[in-house]
Design an enzyme around this catalytic site. Structure first.
Site, PDB file in Angstrom:
ATOM      1  N   HIS A   1     -16.894   9.358  11.017  1.00  0.00           N
ATOM      2  CA  HIS A   1     -17.793   8.504  10.246  1.00  0.00           C
ATOM      3  C   HIS A   1     -17.060   7.299   9.691  1.00  0.00           C
ATOM      4  O   HIS A   1     -17.521   6.678   8.737  1.00  0.00           O
ATOM      5  CB  HIS A   1     -18.430   9.321   9.112  1.00  0.00           C
ATOM      6  CG  HIS A   1     -19.215  10.485   9.636  1.00  0.00           C
ATOM      7  ND1 HIS A   1     -20.562  10.418   9.916  1.00  0.00           N
ATOM      8  CD2 HIS A   1     -18.821  11.743   9.990  1.00  0.00           C
ATOM      9  CE1 HIS A   1     -20.961  11.582  10.395  1.00  0.00           C
ATOM     10  NE2 HIS A   1     -19.924  12.401  10.456  1.00  0.00           N
TER      11      HIS A   1
ATOM     12  N   LYS B   1      16.816  -1.208   2.096  1.00  0.00           N
ATOM     13  CA  LYS B   1      17.564  -0.383   1.120  1.00  0.00           C
ATOM     14  C   LYS B   1      18.726  -1.192   0.565  1.00  0.00           C
ATOM     15  O   LYS B   1      18.960  -1.231  -0.636  1.00  0.00           O
ATOM     16  CB  LYS B   1      18.163   0.853   1.807  1.00  0.00           C
ATOM     17  CG  LYS B   1      17.246   2.038   1.948  1.00  0.00           C
ATOM     18  CD  LYS B   1      18.105   3.238   2.368  1.00  0.00           C
ATOM     19  CE  LYS B   1      17.295   4.340   2.962  1.00  0.00           C
ATOM     20  NZ  LYS B   1      18.080   5.411   3.535  1.00  0.00           N
TER      21      LYS B   1
ATOM     22  N   GLU C   1       9.513   6.093  12.950  1.00  0.00           N
ATOM     23  CA  GLU C   1      10.900   5.798  12.587  1.00  0.00           C
ATOM     24  C   GLU C   1      11.854   6.096  13.750  1.00  0.00           C
ATOM     25  O   GLU C   1      12.891   5.462  13.904  1.00  0.00           O
ATOM     26  CB  GLU C   1      11.293   6.604  11.338  1.00  0.00           C
ATOM     27  CG  GLU C   1      12.439   6.010  10.560  1.00  0.00           C
ATOM     28  CD  GLU C   1      12.584   6.589   9.157  1.00  0.00           C
ATOM     29  OE1 GLU C   1      11.992   6.033   8.219  1.00  0.00           O
ATOM     30  OE2 GLU C   1      13.284   7.604   8.993  1.00  0.00           O
TER      31      GLU C   1
HETATM   32  O1  PA5 Z   1      14.165  10.540   8.449  1.00  0.00           O
HETATM   33  C1  PA5 Z   1      15.008  10.026   7.748  1.00  0.00           C
HETATM   34  O2  PA5 Z   1      16.208  10.019   8.062  1.00  0.00           O
HETATM   35  C2  PA5 Z   1      14.621   9.384   6.423  1.00  0.00           C
HETATM   36  O3  PA5 Z   1      13.256   9.378   6.253  1.00  0.00           O
HETATM   37  C3  PA5 Z   1      15.265  10.145   5.270  1.00  0.00           C
HETATM   38  O4  PA5 Z   1      14.800  11.465   5.278  1.00  0.00           O
HETATM   39  C4  PA5 Z   1      14.918   9.495   3.931  1.00  0.00           C
HETATM   40  O5  PA5 Z   1      15.301   8.142   3.952  1.00  0.00           O
HETATM   41  C5  PA5 Z   1      15.616  10.196   2.789  1.00  0.00           C
HETATM   42  O6  PA5 Z   1      17.002  10.207   3.009  1.00  0.00           O
HETATM   43  P1  PA5 Z   1      17.957  11.191   2.242  1.00  0.00           P
HETATM   44  O7  PA5 Z   1      17.688  12.585   2.702  1.00  0.00           O
HETATM   45  O8  PA5 Z   1      19.326  10.740   2.582  1.00  0.00           O
HETATM   46  O9  PA5 Z   1      17.657  11.042   0.772  1.00  0.00           O
END
Ligand code: PA5
Length: 469
Positions: free
Chosen positions: A324, A438, A295
């Site tokens: 394996h 989203k 990410e």
């Molecule tokens: O790393 C990130 O920013 C995302 O993976 C968030 O942690 C995830 O989308 C959850 O977001 P939030 O903490 O706003 O619920």
């Protein structure tokens, strides 16, 4: 301290696909610029995750008091701690709990768990997940930790809505209040507003810390403390690694070296990075790391707005299990990957293989050998096999899996990811590619403010009949 061995990344060990000293030297200027950027961003408060090991000590102490009080409350009788969160809010807590605790933690008695509750994470919204959880634990004996920085994540907030309604129906508002604890931003988002209105106990995520970099603040510290994990040691380990990761010289800084080697490897077509811990306890570190690396670094645009389609695909594997399963591919498949082994010097348990079947040559040699030796020799043998096949790899070794070592490891990967982002010229701290999906889901459900997106969705060409049954 943990150590990073990168011998097998180098040409001297793996031949033409390895990295040369000259390549490392040629990038010294780039490394220096990236270091300068890291230092100035930190000073300007744009890399707040780096300060967590030190500025979260007070929060950790408050958490420890809250855990003590809650566990002592006869009117709560907390049998299970249930975390509602997803992505950065869930992967770190799972990884740390699995690393430190007995793998069968939830099956132990309360006494064997040190008086701490069982631990569950509800991240996905597969309807079976929560329903089966409530067939396993009684929600009236749970403490629910709602973890969301934005307070608008549909998965987390919908679970919270289901649970709040269920608890209020069964226990009433007053008793529900003490069973919900929120971890969120101190001033922005829905969750903080709701928490204040409802009077829930709240812990804060520092404003400049994003989900995947938040394990060392209450996001990770609260669940860890409820599982009996020494969170002050976790922070201590991270602070030690921070000291090392401040060094400007790549050759003295394991995070920088880790990122630099990956960066050069990407330039040579190694677009896949395999994380292969040789310890069941570290299996979920690979899940946490996969999100961090993917990410943070998978970006369409660089910071100058040019299209770069950057990133490296993280792959999770487990030693020796995946010897394996996947190692055949790593040794003989395309030259598109590098492997990061995680090793452990001293496992927390020891197991000796009895000297049975001494007269069977293919088994007798195992007699008297420990599983501790076996797993480490198998790791060394896999490193060797990959090296012989000309496949670059590196090994990070923890003296043992404990809170201090884990704090070092988490921090090392976070700092390495930030440095890799600098080298690649991308923003490692946003996730625009996730937002589109989203937003489309919000539009589908008619969330106010997403009318244009809804029109865009509705304007999609109808699906043709390319189905196979
Ligand atoms: O790393 C990130 O920013 C995302 O993976 C968030 O942690 C995830 O989308 C959850 O977001 P939030 O903490 O706003 O619920």
């Amino acid at each position: 301290m943990l150590r990073l061995d990168y011998n097998n990344m180098m040409e001297a060990a793996v031949g033409s696909r390895g990295i040369t000293e000259a390549e490392l030297e040629a990038l010294q200027g780039r490394f220096a610029d990236a270091h300068t950027a890291m230092v100035s961003k930190r000073a300007a408060g744009k890399m707040d995750f780096r300060d967590l090991p030190r500025n979260q000590i007070a929060a950790a102490e408050e958490i420890l008091d809250y855990v003590k009080e809650t566990e002592a409350r006869a009117d709560m009788d907390v049998d299970a701690f249930v975390l509602l969160g997803i992505g950065g809010s869930a992967l770190g807590p799972m990884a740390v709990q699995q690393a430190i605790n007995n793998p069968y933690y939830n099956e132990l008695s309360l006494e064997e768990r040190g008086g701490h509750p069982k631990f569950y994470v509800a991240d996905n919204v597969d309807p079976e997940r929560l329903v089966y959880l409530f067939k396993t634990v009684d929600p009236k004996h749970c403490l629910f930790n709602v973890v969301s920085k934005s307070g608008s994540t549909s998965e987390t907030m919908s679970q919270f809505m289901i649970i709040k309604e269920l608890l209020e129906r069964e226990l009433g508002k007053e008793d529900t209040r003490k069973r919900i604890v929120c971890t969120t931003d101190q001033s922005n988002g829905n969750l903080i507003k709701i928490a204040r209105e409802e009077g829930y106990k709240t812990f804060y995520i520092p404003a400049g810390v994003g989900g995947r970099f938040s394990q060392l603040c209450p996001v990770g510290l609260l669940p860890a403390a409820f599982c009996g994990i020494d969170i002050l040691e976790l922070l201590r380990g991270a602070a030690e690694m921070d000291d090392v990761c401040k060094r400007g010289n790549v050759r003295e800084n394991p995070a920088y070296m880790y990122a630099a080697l990956h960066y050069i490897a990407m330039g040579k077509g190694m677009n896949i990075s395999v994380m292969m811990p040789y310890a069941d306890s570290l299996k979920y570190i690979s899940d946490w790391y996969a999100q961090l690396w993917a990410e943070s670094l998978g970006k369409r645009y660089n910071t100058r707005g040019e299209e770069v389609f950057a990133g490296q695909t993280p792959v999770k594997a487990l030693g020796v299990t995946d010897q394996h399963s996947q190692v055949q591919l790593y040794a003989e498949g395309p030259f598109d990957k590098l492997v990061v082994f995680l090793g452990v010097d001293e496992y927390r348990e020891a197991l000796t293989i009895p000297k049975s079947f001494g007269d069977v040559p293919s088994l007798g040699f195992l007699g008297g050998v420990t599983h501790n030796e076996l797993i480490n020799v198998e790791r060394m043998a896999t490193e060797y096999a990959l090296q012989k096949a000309g496949r670059p790899s590196m090994t990070i070794t923890l003296p043992k899996v404990d809170e201090r070592g884990l704090g070092q490891l988490l921090y090392l990967f976070e700092a390495a990811t930030a440095f890799a982002g600098e080298l690649m010229g991308i923003n490692a701290f946003d996730q625009p590619g996730v937002e589109e999906g989203k937003n489309a889901a919000y539009a589908y459900f008619g969330r106010p403010g997403y009318e244009e997106k809804k029109k865009e969705l509705d304007a999609r060409p109808a699906k043709s009949e390319r189905y196979v049954i």
